[in-house]
Design an enzyme around this catalytic site. Sequence first.
Site, mmCIF file in Angstrom:
data_model
loop_
_atom_site.group_PDB
_atom_site.id
_atom_site.type_symbol
_atom_site.label_atom_id
_atom_site.label_comp_id
_atom_site.label_asym_id
_atom_site.label_seq_id
_atom_site.Cartn_x
_atom_site.Cartn_y
_atom_site.Cartn_z
ATOM 1 N N LYS A 277 0.995 -1.166 0.495
ATOM 2 C CA LYS A 277 0.169 0.115 0.217
ATOM 3 C C LYS A 277 0.934 1.023 -0.331
ATOM 4 C CE LYS A 277 -4.178 1.305 2.580
ATOM 5 N NZ LYS A 277 -4.843 1.582 0.933
HETATM 6 N N1 PMP Z 1 -7.183 -1.991 -2.837
HETATM 7 C C1 PMP Z 1 -7.056 -1.439 -2.863
HETATM 8 C C2 PMP Z 1 -6.417 -0.594 -3.861
HETATM 9 C C3 PMP Z 1 -7.382 -0.264 -1.786
HETATM 10 O O1 PMP Z 1 -6.513 0.937 -1.677
HETATM 11 C C4 PMP Z 1 -7.668 -1.025 -0.115
HETATM 12 C C5 PMP Z 1 -8.020 -0.294 0.830
HETATM 13 N N2 PMP Z 1 -6.872 -0.444 1.577
HETATM 14 C C6 PMP Z 1 -8.173 -2.104 -0.190
HETATM 15 C C7 PMP Z 1 -8.139 -3.111 -1.672
HETATM 16 C C8 PMP Z 1 -8.731 -3.404 0.027
HETATM 17 O O2 PMP Z 1 -8.249 -2.912 1.721
HETATM 18 P P1 PMP Z 1 -8.890 -2.824 2.837
HETATM 19 O O3 PMP Z 1 -9.649 -4.063 3.385
HETATM 20 O O4 PMP Z 1 -7.956 -3.290 4.266
HETATM 21 O O5 PMP Z 1 -8.913 -2.121 3.646
#
Ligand code: PMP
Length: 307
Positions: free
Chosen positions: A159
């Site tokens: 991320k």
């Molecule tokens: N994909 C991307 C590109 C994201 O930025 C996020 C948000 N963090 C997610 C999927 C979903 O991840 P999470 O459920 O851990 O928030």
Amino acid sequence: MPLTKSEKVWMDGELVDWDNATVHVLTHSLHYGLGVFEGIRAYPTEDGPAVFRLTDHIVRLFDSAKIFMIDIPFTVGEIIEAVKETVRVNGLQECYIRPIAYLGYGEMGLNPLPCSVSVAIAAWPWGTYLGAEGKQHGVRMKISSWQRHDPNAVPTAAKGTGMYINSCLAKVEALKAGYDEAILLSPQGFVSECTGENIFLIKHGVLVTPPVQAGVLQGITQSSVMAIAHDLGYDVRVDNILRSDLYTADEAFLSGTAAEVVPIRSVDDRPVGTGEPGPMTRRIQEVFEDAVRGKVDRHKDWVEHVR
Ligand code: PMP
């Protein structure tokens, strides 16, 4: 919508007044986009505010940092405590939490290794990201003309801050065309994910979500949804999805910390199922909403209390 200020931001171990939580214009991460972050939510529970799957989020933050060789000068335990402290001192019952590790002021040029690494944590009240209406009745999606990153161009398992210019391009394109959110395909043409959410479809009672090989960030909401679906006795698979699979799905929804679980009402103007959220999506959404508030016994360990 402008964000709602809270009182204090945690910056490298100090609690700084919200308005003073600033960085220098020559902060390295601002120029080259090399930083890592998390998006986390805290919810009210019987025992006060609790952060949903806080440890998993902070472990992912450190994994992202490892991928980019960013050496965070704190331990996982210290950042977990710092997140709890930030929620506590701001007196928040329910909030969004944004920890970020970034390369500081003092060095420039593309070699990031000599740069100092700073960590900041902000928390503020933030309602559901795609709106109450979207959560209730579903959102309208568009397949983006922008592809999701190739994992060998930028590591999609991380991320990383700069990676989100790809999401911003897709989001703006979708909004300008009158949709709520975009779906990105992988360079191989398979469905990957949305701009900040994972995607699920349901066909003949089977729940399917794309694999990491499609350039997906492994979502913590995605993994919670898969566990909940499993508890409910649903068949859950991780498999490649074609855009046409979305057009003919019985149900579809997206999942993410900011958005939570949101039904998809249409993809490229083709209604998903009846165009109204389907029964499996509704059930998963309900259980998820309970789980984040510590009301699902089997998943009580997902809620990490701040006191
Ligand atoms: N994909 C991307 C590109 C994201 O930025 C996020 C948000 N963090 C997610 C999927 C979903 O991840 P999470 O459920 O851990 O928030």
